[in-house]
Design a protein around this motif. Structure first.
Motif, PDB file in Angstrom:
ATOM      1  N   ASP A  88      10.768 -45.422  12.688  1.00 20.07           N
ATOM      2  CA  ASP A  88       9.584 -45.071  13.488  1.00 20.07           C
ATOM      3  C   ASP A  88       8.506 -44.427  12.613  1.00 20.07           C
ATOM      4  O   ASP A  88       8.813 -43.649  11.699  1.00 20.07           O
ATOM      5  N   VAL A  89       7.262 -44.770  12.919  1.00 18.44           N
ATOM      6  CA  VAL A  89       6.118 -44.235  12.164  1.00 18.44           C
ATOM      7  C   VAL A  89       5.393 -43.216  13.043  1.00 18.44           C
ATOM      8  O   VAL A  89       4.944 -43.541  14.147  1.00 18.44           O
ATOM      9  N   ILE A  90       5.310 -41.988  12.537  1.00 14.31           N
ATOM     10  CA  ILE A  90       4.675 -40.891  13.275  1.00 14.31           C
ATOM     11  C   ILE A  90       3.360 -40.564  12.575  1.00 14.31           C
ATOM     12  O   ILE A  90       3.337 -40.307  11.365  1.00 14.31           O
ATOM     13  N   GLU A  91       2.266 -40.585  13.331  1.00 16.09           N
ATOM     14  CA  GLU A  91       0.951 -40.374  12.720  1.00 16.09           C
ATOM     15  C   GLU A  91       0.149 -39.339  13.497  1.00 16.09           C
ATOM     16  O   GLU A  91       0.167 -39.314  14.731  1.00 16.09           O
ATOM     17  N   VAL A 112       9.388 -31.306   2.111  1.00 12.10           N
ATOM     18  CA  VAL A 112       9.699 -32.396   3.046  1.00 12.10           C
ATOM     19  C   VAL A 112      11.040 -32.995   2.623  1.00 12.10           C
ATOM     20  O   VAL A 112      11.212 -33.370   1.459  1.00 12.10           O
ATOM     21  N   PRO A 113      12.022 -33.087   3.537  1.00  8.19           N
ATOM     22  CA  PRO A 113      13.320 -33.666   3.166  1.00  8.19           C
ATOM     23  C   PRO A 113      13.223 -35.170   2.913  1.00  8.19           C
ATOM     24  O   PRO A 113      12.277 -35.825   3.371  1.00  8.19           O
ATOM     25  N   ASP A 114      14.217 -35.723   2.204  1.00  2.41           N
ATOM     26  CA  ASP A 114      14.105 -37.128   1.782  1.00  2.41           C
ATOM     27  C   ASP A 114      14.287 -38.147   2.903  1.00  2.41           C
ATOM     28  O   ASP A 114      14.030 -39.323   2.709  1.00  2.41           O
ATOM     29  N   TYR A 115      14.707 -37.697   4.093  1.00  3.52           N
ATOM     30  CA  TYR A 115      14.847 -38.654   5.204  1.00  3.52           C
ATOM     31  C   TYR A 115      13.544 -38.819   5.991  1.00  3.52           C
ATOM     32  O   TYR A 115      13.485 -39.564   6.963  1.00  3.52           O
ATOM     33  N   VAL A 116      12.503 -38.095   5.559  1.00  4.83           N
ATOM     34  CA  VAL A 116      11.168 -38.261   6.129  1.00  4.83           C
ATOM     35  C   VAL A 116      10.215 -38.585   4.974  1.00  4.83           C
ATOM     36  O   VAL A 116      10.082 -37.805   4.043  1.00  4.83           O
ATOM     37  N   GLU A 117       9.575 -39.746   5.056  1.00  3.13           N
ATOM     38  CA  GLU A 117       8.615 -40.134   4.022  1.00  3.13           C
ATOM     39  C   GLU A 117       7.214 -39.843   4.542  1.00  3.13           C
ATOM     40  O   GLU A 117       6.852 -40.279   5.633  1.00  3.13           O
ATOM     41  N   VAL A 118       6.440 -39.099   3.766  1.00  2.00           N
ATOM     42  CA  VAL A 118       5.128 -38.662   4.258  1.00  2.00           C
ATOM     43  C   VAL A 118       4.001 -39.020   3.295  1.00  2.00           C
ATOM     44  O   VAL A 118       4.147 -38.888   2.083  1.00  2.00           O
ATOM     45  N   GLN A 128      -2.207 -37.833   2.657  1.00  2.00           N
ATOM     46  CA  GLN A 128      -3.591 -38.303   2.623  1.00  2.00           C
ATOM     47  C   GLN A 128      -3.949 -38.978   3.945  1.00  2.00           C
ATOM     48  O   GLN A 128      -5.008 -38.746   4.517  1.00  2.00           O
ATOM     49  N   LYS A 129      -3.016 -39.809   4.424  1.00  2.00           N
ATOM     50  CA  LYS A 129      -3.247 -40.545   5.675  1.00  2.00           C
ATOM     51  C   LYS A 129      -2.683 -39.818   6.893  1.00  2.00           C
ATOM     52  O   LYS A 129      -2.900 -40.244   8.022  1.00  2.00           O
ATOM     53  N   MET A 130      -1.911 -38.745   6.658  1.00  2.00           N
ATOM     54  CA  MET A 130      -1.247 -37.998   7.727  1.00  2.00           C
ATOM     55  C   MET A 130      -0.299 -38.900   8.524  1.00  2.00           C
ATOM     56  O   MET A 130      -0.333 -38.947   9.767  1.00  2.00           O
ATOM     57  N   VAL A 131       0.516 -39.639   7.776  1.00  2.00           N
ATOM     58  CA  VAL A 131       1.481 -40.555   8.377  1.00  2.00           C
ATOM     59  C   VAL A 131       2.874 -40.240   7.830  1.00  2.00           C
ATOM     60  O   VAL A 131       3.043 -40.019   6.622  1.00  2.00           O
ATOM     61  N   ALA A 132       3.865 -40.199   8.711  1.00  2.00           N
ATOM     62  CA  ALA A 132       5.255 -39.977   8.301  1.00  2.00           C
ATOM     63  C   ALA A 132       6.128 -41.103   8.839  1.00  2.00           C
ATOM     64  O   ALA A 132       5.903 -41.592   9.948  1.00  2.00           O
ATOM     65  N   THR A 133       7.112 -41.502   8.045  1.00  2.00           N
ATOM     66  CA  THR A 133       8.086 -42.500   8.490  1.00  2.00           C
ATOM     67  C   THR A 133       9.460 -41.851   8.514  1.00  2.00           C
ATOM     68  O   THR A 133       9.887 -41.241   7.523  1.00  2.00           O
ATOM     69  N   TYR A 134      10.116 -41.953   9.669  1.00  2.00           N
ATOM     70  CA  TYR A 134      11.473 -41.403   9.807  1.00  2.00           C
ATOM     71  C   TYR A 134      12.437 -42.418   9.201  1.00  2.00           C
ATOM     72  O   TYR A 134      12.739 -43.437   9.814  1.00  2.00           O
ATOM     73  N   GLN A 135      12.878 -42.152   7.976  1.00  2.00           N
ATOM     74  CA  GLN A 135      13.655 -43.126   7.207  1.00  2.00           C
ATOM     75  C   GLN A 135      15.052 -43.373   7.745  1.00  2.00           C
ATOM     76  O   GLN A 135      15.523 -44.491   7.811  1.00  2.00           O
ATOM     77  N   ARG A 136      15.743 -42.289   8.107  1.00  3.93           N
ATOM     78  CA  ARG A 136      17.131 -42.418   8.561  1.00  3.93           C
ATOM     79  C   ARG A 136      17.541 -41.154   9.296  1.00  3.93           C
ATOM     80  O   ARG A 136      16.880 -40.117   9.166  1.00  3.93           O
ATOM     81  N   ILE A 137      18.612 -41.262  10.045  1.00  6.20           N
ATOM     82  CA  ILE A 137      19.149 -40.084  10.738  1.00  6.20           C
ATOM     83  C   ILE A 137      19.966 -39.286   9.721  1.00  6.20           C
ATOM     84  O   ILE A 137      20.886 -39.819   9.107  1.00  6.20           O
TER      85      ILE A 137
END
Length: 205
Positions: free
Chosen positions: A139-142, A164-170, A173-182
């Motif tokens: 999921d992409v959180i913006e 920021v932990p490695d399971y969230v990619e942020v 600059q764009k203020m976008v985060a991707t939830y990589q894994r549980i």
């Protein structure tokens, strides 16, 4: 906004631990509980007392989630395959407000819930204002366009007190985060030791 937002540090003092690892925590100065009986000598804590404290600490960490809501998370964790305590942590970290907090879009978990409730966030392009919304891997959180220049967001991104932990990619600059894994328990950067196994024991009595 959560009813605990104005007195969140009481949770720290009640637990006797700086559970969010914040420099302003009163526990850094006074390592005893709040109120006139806060400095009384503590007796030996029972197994039930240890389980209750573990539950209150974990519940408090995620913005002092209501008991009803927290129990529902536990019940969902126990229904899923695998280790219930690991499932519990995975579900709590999958909450939208938790991911917004992990991505450093806001300074505290309490601010994260308010930020989501006020409609500043979208998930996969859809505006979502429910803090307890459970995100899935990928999921992409913006942060919504009109909210990207808010002072609280710009200041939070610069905070050096947590990473920021490695399971969230942020992308800040764009203020976008991707939830990589549980994540599993060992992946989550808790400033203090959490004991979800004791929480499971508490509810399974």
């Amino acid at each position: 906004m959560t009813k605990r937002a104005e007195s969140k540090y009481k949770i720290d003092r009640r637990m006797g631990e700086n559970i969010w690892g914040r420099p302003k925590s009163p526990v850094n100065r006074r390592q005893y509980g709040p109120g006139q009986h806060g400095q009384r000598r503590k007796g030996k804590v029972s197994d039930f007392g240890l389980q209750l404290k573990a539950k209150q600490k974990l519940k408090g960490y995620y913005g002092d989630v209501s008991e009803k809501q927290f129990r529902k998370v536990y019940e969902e964790a126990s229904r899923r395959k695998g280790d219930t305590s690991e499932n519990l942590i995975g579900l709590l970290e999958s909450r939208l407000d938790a991911i917004v907090y992990r991505a450093k879009f806001v300074p505290t978990i309490f601010a994260a819930r308010q930020f989501v409730n006020h409609g500043h966030v979208s998930v996969n392009g859809v505006r979502t204002n429910i803090g307890s919304y459970v995100c899935k891997a990928g999921d992409v959180i913006e942060v919504r366009q009109k909210s990207k220049q808010l002072v609280t967001v710009l200041e939070s991104v610069q905070l050096a007190e947590r990473d920021v932990p490695d399971y969230v990619e942020v992308d800040h600059q764009k203020m976008v985060a991707t939830y990589q894994r549980i994540p599993s328990l060992s992946d989550v950067p808790y400033p203090v030791q959490m004991e979800p196994n004791l929480v499971v024991e508490f509810y399974s009595r």
